[in-house]
Motif scaffolding. Structure first.
Motif, PDB file in Angstrom:
ATOM      1  N   LEU A   1       0.832  -1.205   0.000  1.00 18.57           N
ATOM      2  CA  LEU A   1       0.000   0.000   0.000  1.00 18.57           C
ATOM      3  C   LEU A   1       0.865   1.252   0.000  1.00 18.57           C
ATOM      4  N   MET A   2       1.985   1.201   0.692  1.00 16.30           N
ATOM      5  CA  MET A   2       2.910   2.335   0.658  1.00 16.30           C
ATOM      6  C   MET A   2       3.474   2.550  -0.744  1.00 16.30           C
ATOM      7  N   SER A   3       3.763   1.454  -1.452  1.00 19.44           N
ATOM      8  CA  SER A   3       4.274   1.603  -2.820  1.00 19.44           C
ATOM      9  C   SER A   3       3.223   2.255  -3.715  1.00 19.44           C
ATOM     10  N   ARG A   4       1.965   1.945  -3.479  1.00 16.66           N
ATOM     11  CA  ARG A   4       0.872   2.587  -4.226  1.00 16.66           C
ATOM     12  C   ARG A   4       0.821   4.073  -3.890  1.00 16.66           C
ATOM     13  N   TYR A   5       0.858   4.390  -2.607  1.00 14.32           N
ATOM     14  CA  TYR A   5       0.772   5.781  -2.180  1.00 14.32           C
ATOM     15  C   TYR A   5       1.950   6.596  -2.726  1.00 14.32           C
ATOM     16  N   TYR A   6       3.168   6.083  -2.554  1.00 16.46           N
ATOM     17  CA  TYR A   6       4.334   6.859  -2.978  1.00 16.46           C
ATOM     18  C   TYR A   6       4.438   6.962  -4.493  1.00 16.46           C
ATOM     19  N   LEU A   7       3.880   5.990  -5.222  1.00 14.57           N
ATOM     20  CA  LEU A   7       3.819   6.127  -6.678  1.00 14.57           C
ATOM     21  C   LEU A   7       2.936   7.304  -7.042  1.00 14.57           C
ATOM     22  N   TYR A   8       1.792   7.437  -6.349  1.00 13.19           N
ATOM     23  CA  TYR A   8       0.885   8.549  -6.623  1.00 13.19           C
ATOM     24  C   TYR A   8       1.507   9.874  -6.203  1.00 13.19           C
ATOM     25  N   LYS A   9       2.324   9.844  -5.160  1.00  8.27           N
ATOM     26  CA  LYS A   9       3.003  11.066  -4.730  1.00  8.27           C
ATOM     27  C   LYS A   9       4.164  11.415  -5.648  1.00  8.27           C
ATOM     28  N   GLY A  10       4.751  10.409  -6.309  1.00  9.74           N
ATOM     29  CA  GLY A  10       5.903  10.633  -7.168  1.00  9.74           C
ATOM     30  C   GLY A  10       7.227  10.475  -6.463  1.00  9.74           C
ATOM     31  N   ASP A  11       7.233   9.776  -5.326  1.00 11.17           N
ATOM     32  CA  ASP A  11       8.477   9.505  -4.605  1.00 11.17           C
ATOM     33  C   ASP A  11       8.973   8.125  -5.048  1.00 11.17           C
ATOM     34  N   TYR A  12       9.688   8.100  -6.174  1.00  7.83           N
ATOM     35  CA  TYR A  12      10.047   6.838  -6.801  1.00  7.83           C
ATOM     36  C   TYR A  12      11.151   6.099  -6.043  1.00  7.83           C
ATOM     37  N   THR A  13      11.957   6.823  -5.308  1.00 11.09           N
ATOM     38  CA  THR A  13      12.993   6.170  -4.511  1.00 11.09           C
ATOM     39  C   THR A  13      12.362   5.249  -3.472  1.00 11.09           C
ATOM     40  N   LYS A  14      11.330   5.727  -2.830  1.00 10.22           N
ATOM     41  CA  LYS A  14      10.660   4.897  -1.824  1.00 10.22           C
ATOM     42  C   LYS A  14       9.922   3.737  -2.473  1.00 10.22           C
ATOM     43  N   VAL A  15       9.310   3.978  -3.621  1.00  9.51           N
ATOM     44  CA  VAL A  15       8.619   2.887  -4.320  1.00  9.51           C
ATOM     45  C   VAL A  15       9.596   1.778  -4.651  1.00  9.51           C
ATOM     46  N   LYS A  16      10.738   2.140  -5.172  1.00  7.88           N
ATOM     47  CA  LYS A  16      11.753   1.148  -5.528  1.00  7.88           C
ATOM     48  C   LYS A  16      12.124   0.271  -4.342  1.00  7.88           C
ATOM     49  N   SER A  17      12.387   0.900  -3.212  1.00  9.26           N
ATOM     50  CA  SER A  17      12.812   0.159  -2.024  1.00  9.26           C
ATOM     51  C   SER A  17      11.715  -0.757  -1.511  1.00  9.26           C
ATOM     52  N   LEU A  18      10.501  -0.264  -1.464  1.00  9.22           N
ATOM     53  CA  LEU A  18       9.376  -1.049  -0.956  1.00  9.22           C
ATOM     54  C   LEU A  18       9.102  -2.257  -1.843  1.00  9.22           C
ATOM     55  N   VAL A  19       9.099  -2.039  -3.155  1.00  9.36           N
ATOM     56  CA  VAL A  19       8.834  -3.138  -4.082  1.00  9.36           C
ATOM     57  C   VAL A  19       9.956  -4.170  -4.007  1.00  9.36           C
TER      58      VAL A  19
END
Length: 475
Positions: free
Chosen positions: A235-253
Protein backbone atom coordinates in the motif's frame (compact mmCIF):
# COMPACT_ATOMS: atom_id res chain seq x y z
CA UNK A 1 -15.29 16.41 11.87
CA UNK A 2 -18.89 16.39 12.91
CA UNK A 3 -20.86 13.98 15.00
CA UNK A 4 -23.14 13.02 12.12
CA UNK A 5 -20.38 11.28 10.20
CA UNK A 6 -18.28 9.90 13.03
CA UNK A 7 -21.19 8.43 14.91
CA UNK A 8 -21.44 5.92 12.08
CA UNK A 9 -17.75 5.21 12.40
CA UNK A 10 -18.06 3.84 15.90
CA UNK A 11 -21.20 4.12 17.95
CA UNK A 12 -19.06 2.82 20.81
CA UNK A 13 -21.27 -0.25 20.91
CA UNK A 14 -20.34 -3.05 18.54
CA UNK A 15 -23.13 -5.53 18.02
CA UNK A 16 -22.31 -9.20 17.61
CA UNK A 17 -24.34 -9.37 14.42
CA UNK A 18 -22.59 -6.45 12.77
CA UNK A 19 -19.10 -7.73 13.37
CA UNK A 20 -19.73 -11.42 13.04
CA UNK A 21 -20.92 -10.70 9.51
CA UNK A 22 -17.46 -9.55 8.46
CA UNK A 23 -16.47 -12.96 7.14
CA UNK A 24 -16.80 -16.65 7.76
CA UNK A 25 -13.40 -16.49 9.45
CA UNK A 26 -14.91 -14.52 12.30
CA UNK A 27 -17.36 -17.17 13.49
CA UNK A 28 -15.10 -18.36 16.29
CA UNK A 29 -14.31 -14.86 17.54
CA UNK A 30 -16.01 -13.64 20.69
CA UNK A 31 -17.36 -10.13 20.25
CA UNK A 32 -18.69 -7.77 22.85
CA UNK A 33 -22.00 -5.96 22.86
CA UNK A 34 -21.21 -3.62 25.72
CA UNK A 35 -17.92 -2.02 24.70
CA UNK A 36 -18.60 1.60 25.61
CA UNK A 37 -16.19 4.47 25.09
CA UNK A 38 -13.87 3.04 27.69
CA UNK A 39 -10.66 1.04 27.54
CA UNK A 40 -10.40 -2.21 25.65
CA UNK A 41 -8.82 -4.67 28.04
CA UNK A 42 -8.55 -7.85 25.97
CA UNK A 43 -6.96 -8.84 22.69
CA UNK A 44 -10.35 -10.17 21.63
CA UNK A 45 -11.85 -6.70 21.97
CA UNK A 46 -9.03 -5.13 19.99
CA UNK A 47 -9.45 -7.77 17.28
CA UNK A 48 -13.15 -7.03 16.99
CA UNK A 49 -12.49 -3.35 16.35
CA UNK A 50 -9.76 -4.12 13.80
CA UNK A 51 -12.08 -6.48 11.96
CA UNK A 52 -14.70 -3.76 12.15
CA UNK A 53 -12.39 -1.58 10.04
CA UNK A 54 -12.50 -4.19 7.32
CA UNK A 55 -16.30 -4.28 7.57
CA UNK A 56 -16.37 -0.57 6.73
CA UNK A 57 -13.95 -1.12 3.84
CA UNK A 58 -16.16 -3.91 2.51
CA UNK A 59 -19.24 -1.68 2.32
CA UNK A 60 -20.64 -1.37 -1.20
CA UNK A 61 -20.00 2.38 -1.15
CA UNK A 62 -16.30 1.84 -0.52
CA UNK A 63 -14.14 -1.08 -1.66
CA UNK A 64 -17.19 -3.31 -1.92
CA UNK A 65 -18.01 -1.59 -5.21
CA UNK A 66 -18.53 2.14 -5.70
CA UNK A 67 -15.09 3.55 -4.89
CA UNK A 68 -13.52 1.13 -7.37
CA UNK A 69 -16.08 1.83 -10.08
CA UNK A 70 -15.70 5.60 -9.57
CA UNK A 71 -12.01 5.11 -10.28
CA UNK A 72 -12.93 3.51 -13.63
CA UNK A 73 -15.91 5.51 -14.84
CA UNK A 74 -13.77 8.63 -15.34
CA UNK A 75 -10.81 6.74 -16.76
CA UNK A 76 -9.62 5.74 -20.20
CA UNK A 77 -10.36 2.11 -19.29
CA UNK A 78 -14.13 1.94 -18.88
CA UNK A 79 -17.33 3.94 -19.13
CA UNK A 80 -20.78 3.82 -17.56
CA UNK A 81 -23.54 2.53 -19.79
CA UNK A 82 -26.00 4.31 -17.51
CA UNK A 83 -28.74 4.45 -20.14
CA UNK A 84 -29.04 0.65 -20.13
CA UNK A 85 -27.46 -0.19 -16.78
CA UNK A 86 -30.01 1.05 -14.23
CA UNK A 87 -28.45 4.52 -14.18
CA UNK A 88 -25.47 3.63 -12.02
CA UNK A 89 -22.74 6.31 -11.88
CA UNK A 90 -24.54 8.67 -14.24
CA UNK A 91 -23.80 11.75 -12.14
CA UNK A 92 -20.15 10.73 -11.80
CA UNK A 93 -19.80 10.13 -15.54
CA UNK A 94 -21.58 13.35 -16.51
CA UNK A 95 -19.83 15.54 -13.93
CA UNK A 96 -23.21 16.63 -12.59
CA UNK A 97 -22.68 15.70 -8.95
CA UNK A 98 -24.05 17.83 -6.13
CA UNK A 99 -23.40 17.84 -2.38
CA UNK A 100 -26.28 15.40 -1.98
CA UNK A 101 -24.85 12.78 -4.33
CA UNK A 102 -24.74 9.23 -2.97
CA UNK A 103 -21.46 8.57 -4.77
CA UNK A 104 -19.81 11.18 -2.58
CA UNK A 105 -21.65 10.65 0.70
CA UNK A 106 -21.37 6.84 0.67
CA UNK A 107 -17.58 6.58 0.26
CA UNK A 108 -17.02 9.56 2.57
CA UNK A 109 -19.02 8.01 5.37
CA UNK A 110 -17.42 4.60 5.15
CA UNK A 111 -13.89 5.95 4.89
CA UNK A 112 -14.42 7.89 8.10
CA UNK A 113 -16.07 4.86 9.68
CA UNK A 114 -12.86 2.92 9.12
CA UNK A 115 -10.83 5.78 10.57
CA UNK A 116 -13.03 6.03 13.67
CA UNK A 117 -12.65 2.33 14.39
CA UNK A 118 -8.92 2.55 13.80
CA UNK A 119 -8.64 5.49 16.19
CA UNK A 120 -10.22 3.52 19.03
CA UNK A 121 -7.57 0.82 18.61
CA UNK A 122 -4.70 3.26 18.11
CA UNK A 123 -5.50 5.32 21.19
CA UNK A 124 -6.58 2.51 23.46
CA UNK A 125 -5.06 2.51 26.95
CA UNK A 126 -6.15 -0.58 28.91
CA UNK A 127 -6.86 -0.26 32.61
CA UNK A 128 -4.31 -2.96 33.34
CA UNK A 129 -2.43 -5.76 31.64
CA UNK A 130 -4.17 -6.87 28.44
CA UNK A 131 -5.47 -10.44 28.53
CA UNK A 132 -5.82 -12.98 25.75
CA UNK A 133 -7.33 -16.44 25.76
CA UNK A 134 -4.59 -17.71 23.47
CA UNK A 135 -1.67 -16.84 25.75
CA UNK A 136 -0.71 -15.83 29.29
CA UNK A 137 2.70 -14.52 28.26
CA UNK A 138 2.78 -10.69 28.59
CA UNK A 139 5.37 -10.38 25.82
CA UNK A 140 3.27 -12.46 23.41
CA UNK A 141 0.15 -10.50 24.33
CA UNK A 142 1.89 -7.17 23.78
CA UNK A 143 3.26 -8.31 20.43
CA UNK A 144 -0.25 -9.23 19.32
CA UNK A 145 -1.59 -5.88 20.54
CA UNK A 146 1.12 -4.07 18.59
CA UNK A 147 0.32 -6.08 15.46
CA UNK A 148 -3.35 -5.12 15.75
CA UNK A 149 -2.47 -1.48 16.30
CA UNK A 150 -0.24 -1.70 13.24
CA UNK A 151 -3.20 -2.83 11.18
CA UNK A 152 -5.22 0.08 12.56
CA UNK A 153 -2.53 2.60 11.56
CA UNK A 154 -2.36 1.06 8.07
CA UNK A 155 -6.15 1.17 7.71
CA UNK A 156 -6.22 4.81 8.77
CA UNK A 157 -3.45 5.66 6.32
CA UNK A 158 -5.28 3.94 3.47
CA UNK A 159 -8.60 5.62 4.27
CA UNK A 160 -6.93 9.05 4.46
CA UNK A 161 -5.19 8.38 1.15
CA UNK A 162 -8.51 7.46 -0.46
CA UNK A 163 -10.19 10.53 1.04
CA UNK A 164 -7.38 12.73 -0.25
CA UNK A 165 -7.63 11.32 -3.75
CA UNK A 166 -11.37 11.72 -3.85
CA UNK A 167 -12.03 14.93 -1.93
CA UNK A 168 -8.71 16.75 -1.79
CA UNK A 169 -8.05 19.65 -4.15
CA UNK A 170 -4.60 18.61 -5.34
CA UNK A 171 -5.75 18.15 -8.94
CA UNK A 172 -8.63 20.62 -8.94
CA UNK A 173 -6.75 23.87 -8.46
CA UNK A 174 -6.50 24.10 -4.68
CA UNK A 175 -4.39 23.07 -1.72
CA UNK A 176 -7.06 21.88 0.71
CA UNK A 177 -6.93 18.28 1.84
CA UNK A 178 -9.33 16.48 4.16
CA UNK A 179 -10.25 16.34 7.84
CA UNK A 180 -7.73 14.27 9.83
CA UNK A 181 -9.29 12.90 13.01
CA UNK A 182 -6.60 11.09 15.03
CA UNK A 183 -8.74 10.38 18.08
CA UNK A 184 -12.30 9.13 18.41
CA UNK A 185 -14.43 12.08 19.50
CA UNK A 186 -17.93 12.23 18.00
CA UNK A 187 -18.47 15.71 19.47
CA UNK A 188 -15.40 17.31 17.90
CA UNK A 189 -15.54 19.83 15.09
CA UNK A 190 -12.45 19.94 12.95
CA UNK A 191 -11.43 21.81 9.81
CA UNK A 192 -9.90 20.31 6.71
CA UNK A 193 -6.12 20.11 6.63
CA UNK A 194 -3.98 21.01 3.65
CA UNK A 195 -2.90 18.46 1.06
CA UNK A 196 0.62 18.57 2.49
CA UNK A 197 -0.62 18.02 6.05
CA UNK A 198 -2.79 15.13 4.93
CA UNK A 199 0.14 13.51 3.17
CA UNK A 200 2.31 13.92 6.25
CA UNK A 201 -0.27 12.09 8.37
CA UNK A 202 -0.62 9.27 5.83
CA UNK A 203 3.14 8.75 5.76
CA UNK A 204 3.46 8.88 9.55
CA UNK A 205 0.69 6.30 9.89
CA UNK A 206 2.26 3.90 7.40
CA UNK A 207 5.64 4.21 9.12
CA UNK A 208 4.06 3.61 12.53
CA UNK A 209 2.26 0.54 11.21
CA UNK A 210 5.52 -1.05 10.11
CA UNK A 211 7.27 -0.13 13.33
CA UNK A 212 4.56 -1.74 15.45
CA UNK A 213 4.13 -4.87 13.36
CA UNK A 214 7.80 -5.83 13.45
CA UNK A 215 9.53 -8.50 11.39
CA UNK A 216 7.11 -10.70 9.41
CA UNK A 217 6.75 -14.28 10.56
CA UNK A 218 7.42 -17.02 8.03
CA UNK A 219 3.73 -17.69 7.40
CA UNK A 220 2.22 -14.24 7.79
CA UNK A 221 1.55 -14.05 4.04
CA UNK A 222 -0.91 -16.94 4.24
CA UNK A 223 -3.46 -14.76 6.04
CA UNK A 224 -4.54 -12.54 3.19
CA UNK A 225 -7.69 -11.09 4.75
CA UNK A 226 -5.80 -8.75 7.05
CA UNK A 227 -3.10 -6.21 6.33
CA UNK A 228 0.28 -7.73 7.16
CA UNK A 229 3.74 -6.18 6.87
CA UNK A 230 3.96 -6.95 3.16
CA UNK A 231 0.50 -5.48 2.68
CA UNK A 232 1.59 -2.28 4.40
CA UNK A 233 4.61 -2.02 2.10
CA UNK A 234 2.47 -2.74 -0.95
CA UNK A 235 0.00 0.00 0.00
CA UNK A 236 2.91 2.33 0.66
CA UNK A 237 4.27 1.60 -2.82
CA UNK A 238 0.87 2.59 -4.23
CA UNK A 239 0.77 5.78 -2.18
CA UNK A 240 4.33 6.86 -2.98
CA UNK A 241 3.82 6.13 -6.68
CA UNK A 242 0.89 8.55 -6.62
CA UNK A 243 3.00 11.07 -4.73
CA UNK A 244 5.90 10.63 -7.17
CA UNK A 245 8.48 9.51 -4.61
CA UNK A 246 10.05 6.84 -6.80
CA UNK A 247 12.99 6.17 -4.51
CA UNK A 248 10.66 4.90 -1.82
CA UNK A 249 8.62 2.89 -4.32
CA UNK A 250 11.75 1.15 -5.53
CA UNK A 251 12.81 0.16 -2.02
CA UNK A 252 9.38 -1.05 -0.96
CA UNK A 253 8.83 -3.14 -4.08
CA UNK A 254 12.32 -4.64 -3.84
CA UNK A 255 11.55 -5.78 -0.27
CA UNK A 256 8.32 -7.48 -1.32
CA UNK A 257 9.91 -9.17 -4.32
CA UNK A 258 12.90 -10.34 -2.27
CA UNK A 259 10.59 -11.95 0.29
CA UNK A 260 9.56 -14.59 -2.26
CA UNK A 261 6.14 -14.84 -0.64
CA UNK A 262 4.08 -13.89 -3.69
CA UNK A 263 4.00 -14.70 -7.39
CA UNK A 264 2.30 -13.57 -10.57
CA UNK A 265 -0.76 -15.74 -11.07
CA UNK A 266 -0.56 -18.13 -14.03
CA UNK A 267 -2.53 -17.52 -17.22
CA UNK A 268 -4.73 -20.55 -16.55
CA UNK A 269 -5.69 -19.16 -13.14
CA UNK A 270 -5.93 -15.47 -14.03
CA UNK A 271 -9.71 -15.16 -14.01
CA UNK A 272 -10.40 -17.79 -11.36
CA UNK A 273 -7.93 -16.17 -8.95
CA UNK A 274 -10.48 -13.42 -8.28
CA UNK A 275 -12.87 -16.04 -6.95
CA UNK A 276 -10.34 -17.86 -4.75
CA UNK A 277 -10.70 -16.65 -1.16
CA UNK A 278 -7.51 -16.28 0.85
CA UNK A 279 -5.48 -18.60 -1.34
CA UNK A 280 -4.34 -17.05 -4.65
CA UNK A 281 -0.55 -16.75 -4.79
CA UNK A 282 -0.74 -13.16 -6.07
CA UNK A 283 -3.09 -11.87 -3.36
CA UNK A 284 -1.33 -9.62 -0.83
CA UNK A 285 -4.43 -8.17 0.82
CA UNK A 286 -8.06 -8.98 0.18
CA UNK A 287 -11.23 -8.00 1.99
CA UNK A 288 -13.29 -10.96 3.12
CA UNK A 289 -16.81 -11.26 1.73
CA UNK A 290 -17.97 -14.86 1.35
CA UNK A 291 -21.45 -16.30 1.06
CA UNK A 292 -22.47 -15.09 4.53
CA UNK A 293 -21.90 -11.49 3.48
CA UNK A 294 -22.89 -11.73 -0.18
CA UNK A 295 -23.08 -8.16 -1.51
CA UNK A 296 -25.76 -9.13 -4.04
CA UNK A 297 -26.96 -6.32 -6.29
CA UNK A 298 -24.63 -3.85 -4.58
CA UNK A 299 -21.50 -5.81 -5.58
CA UNK A 300 -18.81 -5.19 -8.18
CA UNK A 301 -19.99 -8.32 -9.97
CA UNK A 302 -23.41 -6.77 -10.42
CA UNK A 303 -21.93 -3.73 -12.18
CA UNK A 304 -19.57 -5.73 -14.41
CA UNK A 305 -21.68 -8.72 -15.46
CA UNK A 306 -24.83 -8.77 -17.57
CA UNK A 307 -28.18 -10.41 -16.78
CA UNK A 308 -28.94 -12.70 -15.10
CA UNK A 309 -25.83 -12.01 -12.99
CA UNK A 310 -25.92 -8.23 -13.05
CA UNK A 311 -26.74 -4.98 -14.82
CA UNK A 312 -23.58 -4.84 -16.92
CA UNK A 313 -23.38 -1.14 -16.20
CA UNK A 314 -19.59 -0.76 -16.47
CA UNK A 315 -18.14 -1.45 -19.92
CA UNK A 316 -14.56 -1.64 -21.18
CA UNK A 317 -13.70 0.96 -23.78
CA UNK A 318 -13.29 -0.73 -27.20
CA UNK A 319 -9.86 0.84 -27.68
CA UNK A 320 -8.56 -0.91 -24.58
CA UNK A 321 -10.04 -4.26 -25.56
CA UNK A 322 -8.51 -3.95 -29.01
CA UNK A 323 -5.08 -3.22 -27.53
CA UNK A 324 -4.64 -6.81 -26.30
CA UNK A 325 -2.88 -9.24 -28.60
CA UNK A 326 -4.91 -12.31 -29.51
CA UNK A 327 -2.85 -14.60 -27.31
CA UNK A 328 -3.29 -12.48 -24.15
CA UNK A 329 -5.42 -14.39 -21.64
CA UNK A 330 -6.69 -11.11 -20.27
CA UNK A 331 -8.54 -10.42 -23.50
CA UNK A 332 -10.63 -13.51 -22.86
CA UNK A 333 -12.22 -11.95 -19.78
CA UNK A 334 -13.69 -9.14 -21.93
CA UNK A 335 -16.54 -10.11 -24.22
CA UNK A 336 -16.96 -8.74 -27.78
CA UNK A 337 -19.68 -6.55 -26.25
CA UNK A 338 -16.97 -5.03 -24.00
CA UNK A 339 -18.29 -6.61 -20.82
CA UNK A 340 -15.60 -7.44 -18.26
CA UNK A 341 -16.97 -10.79 -17.15
CA UNK A 342 -13.84 -12.54 -15.92
CA UNK A 343 -13.16 -10.56 -12.75
CA UNK A 344 -15.52 -10.74 -9.77
CA UNK A 345 -17.98 -13.06 -11.45
CA UNK A 346 -19.73 -13.72 -8.12
CA UNK A 347 -21.23 -11.18 -5.73
CA UNK A 348 -19.63 -13.02 -2.81
CA UNK A 349 -16.04 -12.99 -4.14
CA UNK A 350 -13.44 -11.50 -1.81
CA UNK A 351 -12.24 -8.08 -2.91
CA UNK A 352 -8.63 -8.40 -4.02
CA UNK A 353 -7.42 -5.01 -2.90
CA UNK A 354 -3.67 -5.48 -3.46
CA UNK A 355 -2.26 -7.91 -6.01
CA UNK A 356 1.40 -8.73 -6.59
CA UNK A 357 1.06 -7.69 -10.22
CA UNK A 358 0.24 -4.12 -9.17
CA UNK A 359 3.33 -4.06 -6.96
CA UNK A 360 5.54 -5.17 -9.88
CA UNK A 361 4.08 -2.48 -12.12
CA UNK A 362 4.62 0.12 -9.38
CA UNK A 363 8.22 -1.00 -9.18
CA UNK A 364 8.73 -1.04 -12.95
CA UNK A 365 7.49 2.53 -13.27
CA UNK A 366 9.66 3.72 -10.39
CA UNK A 367 12.75 2.00 -11.79
CA UNK A 368 12.24 3.59 -15.20
CA UNK A 369 11.84 6.99 -13.56
CA UNK A 370 15.08 6.36 -11.66
CA UNK A 371 16.97 5.26 -14.78
CA UNK A 372 17.20 1.55 -13.97
CA UNK A 373 15.74 -0.10 -17.09
CA UNK A 374 17.14 -3.57 -16.39
CA UNK A 375 15.18 -3.97 -13.15
CA UNK A 376 12.08 -2.48 -14.81
CA UNK A 377 12.32 -5.04 -17.62
CA UNK A 378 12.58 -7.84 -15.08
CA UNK A 379 9.43 -6.75 -13.25
CA UNK A 380 7.56 -6.22 -16.52
CA UNK A 381 8.50 -9.62 -17.88
CA UNK A 382 7.33 -11.43 -14.75
CA UNK A 383 3.81 -10.48 -15.81
CA UNK A 384 4.34 -11.07 -19.54
CA UNK A 385 5.60 -14.58 -18.79
CA UNK A 386 2.26 -15.51 -17.23
CA UNK A 387 -0.27 -13.94 -19.58
CA UNK A 388 -0.02 -15.99 -22.77
CA UNK A 389 -2.59 -18.63 -23.71
CA UNK A 390 -0.19 -20.79 -25.69
CA UNK A 391 1.59 -23.92 -24.51
CA UNK A 392 4.40 -21.87 -23.04
CA UNK A 393 1.91 -19.61 -21.26
CA UNK A 394 3.91 -16.52 -22.06
CA UNK A 395 3.61 -13.38 -24.13
CA UNK A 396 6.72 -12.18 -25.94
CA UNK A 397 9.24 -10.98 -23.40
CA UNK A 398 10.73 -7.52 -23.86
CA UNK A 399 14.31 -6.32 -23.76
CA UNK A 400 13.44 -2.71 -23.02
CA UNK A 401 10.47 -0.84 -21.60
CA UNK A 402 9.23 2.73 -21.56
CA UNK A 403 7.00 4.53 -19.12
CA UNK A 404 4.16 4.45 -21.65
CA UNK A 405 4.53 0.68 -22.05
CA UNK A 406 4.24 0.23 -18.29
CA UNK A 407 1.22 2.51 -18.11
CA UNK A 408 -0.48 0.57 -20.92
CA UNK A 409 0.29 -2.65 -19.07
CA UNK A 410 -1.36 -1.18 -15.95
CA UNK A 411 -4.51 -0.64 -17.98
CA UNK A 412 -4.48 -4.18 -19.36
CA UNK A 413 -3.71 -5.85 -16.04
CA UNK A 414 -5.73 -3.72 -13.62
CA UNK A 415 -8.81 -2.70 -15.61
CA UNK A 416 -11.94 -2.87 -13.46
CA UNK A 417 -9.96 -2.63 -10.22
CA UNK A 418 -10.31 1.11 -9.64
CA UNK A 419 -6.96 2.57 -10.76
CA UNK A 420 -7.76 4.35 -14.03
CA UNK A 421 -8.90 7.81 -12.94
CA UNK A 422 -6.26 8.22 -10.26
CA UNK A 423 -3.52 7.10 -12.68
CA UNK A 424 -4.56 9.80 -15.14
CA UNK A 425 -4.57 12.48 -12.45
CA UNK A 426 -1.18 11.57 -10.96
CA UNK A 427 0.34 11.65 -14.44
CA UNK A 428 -1.26 15.09 -15.09
CA UNK A 429 -3.24 13.69 -18.01
CA UNK A 430 -6.46 15.29 -19.21
CA UNK A 431 -9.73 13.57 -18.35
CA UNK A 432 -12.22 12.80 -21.12
CA UNK A 433 -15.92 12.77 -20.28
CA UNK A 434 -17.90 10.05 -22.04
CA UNK A 435 -21.59 9.52 -22.61
CA UNK A 436 -23.58 6.33 -22.03
CA UNK A 437 -22.26 4.89 -25.29
CA UNK A 438 -18.64 5.57 -24.42
CA UNK A 439 -18.38 8.41 -26.94
CA UNK A 440 -15.82 11.10 -26.10
CA UNK A 441 -17.07 14.49 -24.97
CA UNK A 442 -15.75 17.32 -22.82
CA UNK A 443 -12.05 17.18 -21.94
CA UNK A 444 -10.92 18.54 -18.56
CA UNK A 445 -7.37 19.42 -17.70
CA UNK A 446 -5.66 19.32 -14.31
CA UNK A 447 -6.90 22.26 -12.25
CA UNK A 448 -10.55 21.92 -13.26
CA UNK A 449 -12.73 22.22 -10.14
CA UNK A 450 -14.87 19.23 -11.11
CA UNK A 451 -11.94 16.81 -10.96
CA UNK A 452 -12.50 16.47 -7.23
CA UNK A 453 -15.77 15.40 -5.59
CA UNK A 454 -18.30 17.34 -3.50
CA UNK A 455 -18.04 17.26 0.29
CA UNK A 456 -21.36 15.68 1.35
CA UNK A 457 -24.19 18.00 2.30
CA UNK A 458 -24.66 16.09 5.54
CA UNK A 459 -21.17 17.26 6.51
CA UNK A 460 -21.19 20.88 5.43
CA UNK A 461 -24.70 21.61 6.78
CA UNK A 462 -23.93 20.72 10.39
CA UNK A 463 -24.36 23.82 12.60
CA UNK A 464 -20.99 25.24 13.48
CA UNK A 465 -19.07 22.97 11.12
CA UNK A 466 -15.52 23.94 10.25
CA UNK A 467 -15.54 21.83 7.11
CA UNK A 468 -15.53 23.91 3.93
CA UNK A 469 -17.07 22.60 0.68
CA UNK A 470 -15.22 22.05 -2.54
CA UNK A 471 -16.05 24.83 -5.04
CA UNK A 472 -17.98 24.09 -8.20
CA UNK A 473 -20.75 21.91 -6.76
CA UNK A 474 -24.33 22.90 -6.00
CA UNK A 475 -26.34 21.74 -3.02
Amino acid sequence: MKKYILKYGMLAVLSTAALASCSDDFIDTEFYQQVQQGPLNTIEELESFVKGQYVSMRNASYYGCDFLMIGEVRSNNMYSDFANGAGYYQTVASYSMTAGDQYSSGPYMNMYQAIAKANIVINNVPTGQLTWKSSQDPAVIQARANYLKGQAYASRALALFDLLRMFGQEYSGGTTGVVIPVTYNPQAKQARSTVAETRAQIEADFDKALALMGTPSSNVHTIRTEINQYGVKALMSRYYLYKGDYTKVKSLVADIVASGKYAVISASDFSSSFSKPNSAANSIFEIAVGSTNDLGTTSIANKLNVAPNGYGNMKVLPALRNSYVADDVRKDVITPANVLNGKYVNSFDNIHLVRYEEVLLNGAEAEIKAGNPTIAVGYFNQIQAKRGKGTAGTLPLVTSVTEDMIYTERQKELVGEGFGYWDLLRRSQSITQRNANGVDGTVRSIGNQLLTFPIPRAEINVPGTLVTPNPGFGN
